[in-house]
Design an enzyme around this catalytic site. Structure first.
Site, PDB file in Angstrom:
ATOM      1  CB  VAL A 182      -9.024  71.636  67.126  1.00  0.00           C
ATOM      2  CG1 VAL A 182     -10.523  71.812  66.924  1.00  0.00           C
ATOM      3  CG2 VAL A 182      -8.378  70.918  65.948  1.00  0.00           C
TER       4      VAL A 182
ATOM      5  CB  SER B  59      -9.435  55.999  60.646  1.00  0.00           C
ATOM      6  OG  SER B  59      -9.458  55.491  59.323  1.00  0.00           O
TER       7      SER B  59
ATOM      8  CE1 TYR C 207      -7.462  59.923  58.370  1.00  0.00           C
ATOM      9  CE2 TYR C 207      -7.003  57.575  58.139  1.00  0.00           C
ATOM     10  CZ  TYR C 207      -7.891  58.598  58.358  1.00  0.00           C
ATOM     11  OH  TYR C 207      -9.221  58.314  58.580  1.00  0.00           O
ATOM     12  CB  ALA C 208      -1.405  55.039  59.344  1.00  0.00           C
TER      13      ALA C 208
ATOM     14  CE  LYS D  95      -8.420  60.189  61.904  1.00  0.00           C
ATOM     15  NZ  LYS D  95      -9.289  61.084  62.705  1.00  0.00           N
TER      16      LYS D  95
END
Length: 282
Positions: free
Chosen positions: A90, A170, A184-185, A188
Site C-alpha cells: 500500500v 487506535s 504507532y502512536a 494512528k
C-alpha cells in the site's frame, strides 16, 4: 499476481477459524455491494471479509501475503462468485492504483474501502530501540498507505454515486498506550486528521469517511506483544478497562461493518472508539 473470483454453486460457508457454519444469504446487508479490505488476508481483515460475504457482499482482498490471499479467496469463493484478491504494497501508489482498478473490473464496482493495513509492524516499543527505518515503516504503511488507497477508490465511488471509507486509528493514537511505541502512536493520531479532512472534501459526492479506534484486540500478532509484557503490565491493561476483560475479535468487526454499511448513512468525519470504556473522550 491477481486472484480472481470464480463462480460456483451456492454452498454453506464454513468459517474455519471460528468453527461456525454460516449460510451465505443469511442477510442482504451488503447485497449488491463490493467492499475492498486492505490487510484483508490478516487476522482481523480476513474475519471482516468473511462477515461481509456472510452478509451478502463481495470482497476484494488487498494484502502482501500471496499464499494467505489465495487461501482466503478460495475459501470465500466456495459460496459463489464473491471474492478476488491482489498482492500490493500500500506504500506504492502506482501499484495501489493498478490493483484497485483490477478489482473494480473484477467485482463490478467499489462501494466501500476498509483500510485495515497497518499496525506497529514488529517495530520496537521502547524509544531507545526505535530506528529511523522503524519510524518510516510504520508511518508509510499506516498513513501513506491509507491515503494511497483512499485516493485511488474515490474516483470509483464518485462514478457509482457514493461510498464509505473506514480508516483504522487506535486507542494508541488517542492516548498513551503501554503496548505500542512512538511510531504507532504518531501514525494512528495522523489517521484521525486524514479521516476528517477526507470527509470534508468528499462529502459532496456522498462519500463518507470515518475512523474506528479499537483498543487492544488480541489477534495473533497483538497476542504475542501482550504475552511479552510483564504480569504487572498485563494486569494494568485489564484493570484500566471498565468492562474488565479483553474483547472478542467480533467486537471489533461489528463496529467496522456498521461504519461500512448504510446504517451509518448520516455519519462522517467521526471516530468510533471501541475499547471497553478504557478511553472516554469528552
Amino acid at each position: 499476481m491477481r486472484y480472481p473470483n470464480s463462480a460456483s454453486g451456492i454452498q454453506p460457508l464454513v468459517l474455519g477459524v471460528l468453527g461456525v457454519r454460516v449460510r451465505h444469504m443469511n442477510t442482504d446487508r451488503f447485497k449488491g455491494k463490493s467492499i475492498l479490505i486492505t490487510g484483508g488476508a490478516g487476522g482481523l481483515g480476513s474475519q471482516i471479509a468473511r462477515s461481509v460475504v456472510a452478509q451478502g457482499g463481495k470482497v476484494g482482498i488487498l494484502d502482501t501475503n500471496e499464499s494467505a490471499i489465495a487461501t482466503l479467496v478460495s475459501e470465500l469463493n466456495s459460496v459463489g462468485n464473491v471474492a478476488a484478491g491482489e498482492i500490493v504494497d500500500v506504500r506504492d501508489a502506482k501499484s495501489v492504483d493498478t490493483a484497485i482498478n483490477s478489482l473494480a473490473k473484477s467485482l463490478g464496482s467499489i462501494d466501500v474501502l476498509i483500510a485495515a493495513a497497518g499496525g506497529s509492524l514488529g517495530t520496537p516499543r521502547d524509544l531507545d530501540d526505535i530506528s529511523e527505518a522503524d519510524f518510516d515503516l510504520v508511518m508509510d504503511v499506516n498513513v501513506k498507505g491509507t491515503f494511497n488507497c483512499a485516493r485511488s477508490v474515490i474516483p470509483h465511488m464518485k462514478k457509482s454515486g457514493g461510498g464509505s471509507i473506514v480508516t483504522f486509528s487506535s486507542i494508541g493514537g488517542r492516548s498513551a498506550s503501554p503496548v505500542t511505541g512512538v511510531p504507532y502512536a504518531t501514525a494512528k493520531a495522523a489517521i484521525l486528521g486524514l479521516t476528517r479532512r477526507l470527509a470534508k472534501e468528499v462529502g459532496e459526492f456522498n462519500i463518507r469517511v470515518n475512523a474506528i479506534a479499537p483498543g487492544l484486540f488480541l489477534t495473533d500478532r497483538l497476542e504475542g506483544m501482550f504475552n511479552e509484557m510483564s504480569k504487572s503490565d498485563q494486569s494494568e491493561v485489564i484493570s484500566a478497562i471498565p468492562l474488565g476483560r479483553m474483547p472478542k475479535l467480533k467486537e471489533c468487526v461489528d463496529p467496522v461493518l456498521f461504519l461500512a454499511s448504510d446504517e451509518s448513512s448520516y455519519i462522517t468525519g467521526t471516530v468510533l472508539d471501541v475499547n471497553g470504556g478504557r478511553l472516554m473522550p469528552n
